[in-house]
Design a protein around this motif. Structure first.
Motif, mmCIF file in Angstrom:
data_model
loop_
_atom_site.group_PDB
_atom_site.id
_atom_site.type_symbol
_atom_site.label_atom_id
_atom_site.label_comp_id
_atom_site.label_asym_id
_atom_site.label_seq_id
_atom_site.Cartn_x
_atom_site.Cartn_y
_atom_site.Cartn_z
ATOM 1 N N ARG A 56 58.968 59.569 43.728
ATOM 2 C CA ARG A 56 60.159 60.276 44.210
ATOM 3 C C ARG A 56 60.292 60.197 45.728
ATOM 4 O O ARG A 56 61.356 59.830 46.251
ATOM 5 N N GLU A 57 59.233 60.514 46.444
ATOM 6 C CA GLU A 57 59.308 60.529 47.898
ATOM 7 C C GLU A 57 59.488 59.125 48.472
ATOM 8 O O GLU A 57 60.220 58.929 49.440
ATOM 9 N N VAL A 58 58.832 58.131 47.852
ATOM 10 C CA VAL A 58 58.971 56.752 48.331
ATOM 11 C C VAL A 58 60.400 56.277 48.169
ATOM 12 O O VAL A 58 60.998 55.668 49.081
ATOM 13 N N PHE A 109 63.117 58.139 47.880
ATOM 14 C CA PHE A 109 64.022 58.915 48.734
ATOM 15 C C PHE A 109 63.990 58.413 50.166
ATOM 16 O O PHE A 109 65.039 58.152 50.774
ATOM 17 N N TRP A 110 62.787 58.258 50.726
ATOM 18 C CA TRP A 110 62.709 57.830 52.118
ATOM 19 C C TRP A 110 63.086 56.365 52.291
ATOM 20 O O TRP A 110 63.481 55.951 53.381
ATOM 21 N N SER A 111 63.006 55.581 51.233
ATOM 22 C CA SER A 111 63.529 54.212 51.293
ATOM 23 C C SER A 111 65.044 54.227 51.430
ATOM 24 O O SER A 111 65.625 53.440 52.192
ATOM 25 N N PHE A 112 65.690 55.147 50.696
ATOM 26 C CA PHE A 112 67.137 55.297 50.845
ATOM 27 C C PHE A 112 67.499 55.766 52.245
ATOM 28 O O PHE A 112 68.447 55.252 52.857
ATOM 29 N N VAL A 113 66.764 56.744 52.755
ATOM 30 C CA VAL A 113 67.059 57.264 54.088
ATOM 31 C C VAL A 113 66.866 56.180 55.155
ATOM 32 O O VAL A 113 67.615 56.102 56.133
#
Length: 293
Positions: free
Chosen positions: A124-126, A128-132
Motif C-alpha cells: 500500500r505505502e509503496v 501510494f508514494w509511487s503515485f505521489v
C-alpha cells in the motif's frame, strides 16, 4: 450627638497612565493589518476590471490609463462573440469536458483515497508514494506519449479522448487520502457490524464526511479543465470540436479586435465565478479544515 448627612461623593476609578494610548493602539492595529489585504485585493481584481472595461469599448483604440475609465459603453463586442456560429458548440464541449472530468475525478480520487487511507493490503505505502512521486514529472513530458496512446485508441477529435487522459489526478487522490485518514475508524467498524458492505460504507459513511474537501477539489478541477488550453489544442483537430479556450484563440488569430477577445475572456470567466459563488461555503470550510488537519 449629631450624625452628618452630607452626601458622599465617590471618585471614578483611576486608570493607569498610558492605558488610553494602548487601547487606541489596539483599535488601530486591525485597520493597519487590513491595509496589505486591501492592497492585494485591488491588485488581484485590477486585471479583471481592465478585461471587462476594455471589452465594453469596441472599435476604439486602447489608451491606458484613459481607457480604464470609459465615457461610452457598448456591447457590440459581446454581440460579435455570441454571434459566432460555433460559440455555443465550443461552450458545450467545454461544459462536457469540465463537468465529466469533475464527476469522474472525484469518484476515482475518493475511492482511491478511501483504499489508501482505511484499507490494508500488500504494497500500500509503496504504491501510494509511487503515485505521489509522479507529481514531480512535468506534465509537458507526458504530453507526447499521451497523444500517441489516445491516437492509437482512436480518441483524437472526440470528447472521450479529450476527457479520459485527465481522470488520473494524483493531487486529488492525495488530498482525499489525507482527509479520509482523519475519519474515525469507529464509524466504519460500526457500519460493518450492522452488515454494511464496502460499497455501502464508501457511499453512506465516507462520501458524506468528505463534502468539504470534495467541494474544494471540484472547484479546482473545474477551473483546471474549463481553462485548459494545451491538451485540447493538441487533441482536437476540427473547429466543431474545439473548447472555448481554443475556439477563442482561433478567433484571435483571425485579427480580431482586442475588445472582442476581452469579451470572449469575460464569457469564459463568468461560469467559473458562478461555480465558486455556489460552492463558496463548502470551499472555505474545506480549506480551513485542511489547514487545521
Amino acid at each position: 450627638m449629631t450624625v452628618s448627612t452630607a452626601p458622599q461623593t465617590t471618585s471614578p476609578p483611576t486608570t493607569p497612565t498610558g492605558s488610553k494610548p494602548l487601547a487606541r493602539g489596539r483599535r488601530r492595529r486591525p485597520g493597519l493589518m487590513h491595509l496589505p489585504l486591501i492592497l492585494a485585493a485591488v491588485i488581484t481584481a485590477f486585471p479583471f476590471y481592465a478585461m471587462i472595461v476594455i471589452s465594453l469599448q469596441p472599435g476604439q483604440p486602447i489608451d491606458l490609463p484613459g481607457s480604464l475609465f470609459p465615457a461610452v459603453i457598448s456591447y457590440d463586442s459581446y454581440q460579435e462573440v455570441l454571434g459566432n456560429s460555433r460559440i455555443f458548440q465550443w461552450a458545450f464541449n467545454s461544459a462536457v469536458y469540465s463537468i465529466a472530468s469533475v464527476v469522474l475525478v472525484l469518484v476515482f480520487a475518493s475511492m482511491a483515497g478511501y483504499a489508501f487511507a482505511k484499507k490494508t493490503f500488500f504494497g500500500r505505502e509503496v504504491i501510494f508514494w509511487s503515485f505521489v512521486a509522479m507529481l514531480m514529472v512535468p506534465y509537458h513530458l507526458t504530453l507526447i506519449p499521451q497523444f500517441i496512446i489516445v491516437s492509437e485508441m482512436g480518441g483524437l477529435n472526440t470528447l472521450w479522448g479529450l476527457t479520459v487522459p485527465t481522470l488520473a489526478n494524483v493531487q486529488a487522490m492525495f488530498l482525499m487520502r489525507q482527509f479520509i485518514r482523519d475519519i474515525p475508524d469507529e464509524l466504519i467498524e460500526a457500519a460493518r457490524i450492522d452488515g454494511a458492505g464496502e460499497f455501502r460504507i464508501y457511499w453512506s459513511i465516507i462520501l458524506p464526511q468528505t463534502k468539504p474537501i470534495m467541494a474544494t477539489l471540484g472547484t479546482f478541477v473545474f477551473l483546471w479543465h474549463w481553462n485548459d488550453f494545451l491538451w485540447p489544442l493538441v487533441a482536437q483537430r476540427t473547429p466543431d470540436m474545439y473548447v472555448l479556450t481554443v475556439g477563442l484563440n482561433s478567433m484571435q488569430q483571425q485579427e480580431t479586435v482586442l475588445a472582442t477577445t476581452m469579451a470572449g475572456a469575460v464569457i469564459i470567466f463568468v461560469p467559473t465565478l458562478l461555480i465558486f459563488i455556489c460552492l463558496q461555503r463548502f470551499f472555505v470550510r474545506g480549506v480551513v479544515m485542511s489547514g487545521l488537519k
